[in-house]
Design an enzyme around this catalytic site. Structure first.
Site, mmCIF file in Angstrom:
data_model
loop_
_atom_site.group_PDB
_atom_site.id
_atom_site.type_symbol
_atom_site.label_atom_id
_atom_site.label_comp_id
_atom_site.label_asym_id
_atom_site.label_seq_id
_atom_site.Cartn_x
_atom_site.Cartn_y
_atom_site.Cartn_z
ATOM 1 N N LYS A 1 8.329 15.033 -1.237
ATOM 2 C CA LYS A 1 8.918 13.803 -1.830
ATOM 3 C C LYS A 1 9.655 12.992 -0.764
ATOM 4 O O LYS A 1 9.868 11.797 -0.930
ATOM 5 C CB LYS A 1 9.935 14.188 -2.922
ATOM 6 C CG LYS A 1 9.337 14.340 -4.312
ATOM 7 C CD LYS A 1 10.424 14.282 -5.399
ATOM 8 C CE LYS A 1 11.313 15.499 -5.407
ATOM 9 N NZ LYS A 1 12.410 15.440 -6.395
ATOM 10 N N LYS B 1 18.487 20.148 -5.752
ATOM 11 C CA LYS B 1 18.567 20.647 -4.368
ATOM 12 C C LYS B 1 19.059 19.569 -3.413
ATOM 13 O O LYS B 1 19.983 19.797 -2.642
ATOM 14 C CB LYS B 1 17.186 21.093 -3.856
ATOM 15 C CG LYS B 1 16.612 22.299 -4.511
ATOM 16 C CD LYS B 1 15.244 22.620 -3.929
ATOM 17 C CE LYS B 1 14.209 21.533 -4.151
ATOM 18 N NZ LYS B 1 13.855 21.288 -5.541
ATOM 19 N N LYS C 1 13.710 24.990 -8.000
ATOM 20 C CA LYS C 1 12.677 24.262 -8.738
ATOM 21 C C LYS C 1 12.805 22.748 -8.501
ATOM 22 O O LYS C 1 13.920 22.255 -8.309
ATOM 23 C CB LYS C 1 12.901 24.589 -10.211
ATOM 24 C CG LYS C 1 11.995 23.922 -11.188
ATOM 25 C CD LYS C 1 12.498 24.235 -12.590
ATOM 26 C CE LYS C 1 11.940 23.285 -13.628
ATOM 27 N NZ LYS C 1 12.298 21.898 -13.464
ATOM 28 N N ASP D 1 9.311 26.213 -5.767
ATOM 29 C CA ASP D 1 8.116 26.860 -6.295
ATOM 30 C C ASP D 1 7.287 27.247 -5.074
ATOM 31 O O ASP D 1 6.525 26.446 -4.559
ATOM 32 C CB ASP D 1 7.365 25.903 -7.218
ATOM 33 C CG ASP D 1 8.302 25.314 -8.271
ATOM 34 O OD1 ASP D 1 8.484 25.954 -9.309
ATOM 35 O OD2 ASP D 1 8.871 24.236 -8.024
#
Ligand code: ADP
Ligand code: MG
Length: 291
Positions: free
Chosen positions: A44, A18, A13, A130
């Site tokens: 990102k 991560k 998520k 996701d």
């Protein structure tokens, strides 16, 4: 034939840790003398920052927008201990498919046979968990990554994302897709966090690879733009990341997980909600309070 390249994808998520975990893992693998590439696949584009003193690097998609032909070398940047850093990038905000960057970047590298040319031991893809569109499933579906690990805390939304990932892995498992290496349990500390994650892996036929405590050392290191391995090499937290790296370097066999169906997952969550409420109301002792 040269040594075998290990291709790993880390899912989880958004905001679950991560990139932090992946960068520390890359740093610890590099410390072991392995040749590592970290391939950021989150729009990102901040996956590799702490390997490069907090600095952003141009992404594959941005570079492709500026020039028609891109040599892979132009989008590979050197990080801590020679780690090869790449950011796939994303579309302009609000336009196009966010998974596109992964497909495009991976294809560019495959065409130019970069993994072979750089004689890498490990490539780690840092991917959003996701799994909302095909692009994010590319490392799984196309068998680009052989082993998938998910980073999850004991929070339900994070477990929910991991369970969805397991569904994605199961779906492609018969057609050469990647299989699950295990769960990296992050931000351990709150009462019952280990018990919750242990119960989740037991119910889904998977296993925890490493428990990573929630730690202020990680925060301090990040504020310096560095991994914990670089900023606090003597810390207990750095040792945890080294332990994770040793396990992942030795990891050989991944499996097809058994995701929970929606109703089972709801029932599972309800059980833990009752359990935690009982702890809060003092009806049950939390493990930390047990003598
Ligand atoms: P993601 O890549 O999943 O979106 P990040 O790795 O960027 O998440 O982490 C989000 C935030 O959580 C960062 O500020 C990071 O420092 C923090 N974080 C992650 N893991 C830990 C940990 N074990 N202890 C303390 N902070 C952590
Ligand atoms: Mg990230």
């Amino acid at each position: 034939m040269s040594k075998k390249l290990k291709q790993i994808a880390i899912y989880g998520k958004g905001g679950i840790g991560k990139s932090t975990t992946t960068s520390n893992l890359s740093a610890a693998l590099a410390e072991m003398g392995l040749r590592v590439m970290q391939f950021g696949c989150d729009p990102k584009s901040d996956s590799t920052n702490t390997l490069r003193d907090g600095k952003f690097i141009p992404t594959v998609l941005d570079t492709l927008r500026e020039q028609s032909a891109v040599k892979a070398q132009e989008v590979i940047f050197e990080g801590f201990r020679g780690i090869y850093c790449v950011e796939a990038g994303g579309p302009s905000p609000g336009v196009g498919c966010a998974g596109r960057g992964i497909i495009t970047a991976v294809e560019l590298f495959k065409q130019q046979r970069i993994f072979e040319k750089l004689d890498l031991d490990v490539v780690i893809f840092d991917v959003l968990g996701d799994v909302v569109c095909g692009g994010f499933a590319v490392p799984i579906r196309e068998g680009i990554a052989e082993h998938v690990f998910t980073v999850s805390s004991s929070d339900f939304m994070s477990i929910y994302a991991s369970n969805n990932l397991f569904k994605g892995i199961s779906k492609y498992s018969n057609s050469g897709g990647a299989l699950l290496g295990g769960v990296i349990a992050n931000s351990m500390g709150p009462p019952y966090s280990r018990e919750i994650i242990n119960d989740f892996v037991a119910k889904t036929g998977t296993a925890v690879v490493e428990y990573i405590p929630r730690s202020i050392t990680v925060t301090q290191s990040e504020l310096q733009g560095k991994t914990t391995i670089e900023a606090a090499p003597q810390s207990a937290q750095a040792e945890v990341y080294r332990s994770l790296a040793r396990k992942i370097a030795a990891h050989e066999i991944s499996k097809t997980p058994a995701p929970m169906e929606a109703a089972a997952l709801r029932g599972w969550a309800a059980f833990w909600a009752d359990r935690l409420l009982a702890v809060e109301q003092g009806k049950v002792m939390s493990p930390g309070e047990q003598i």
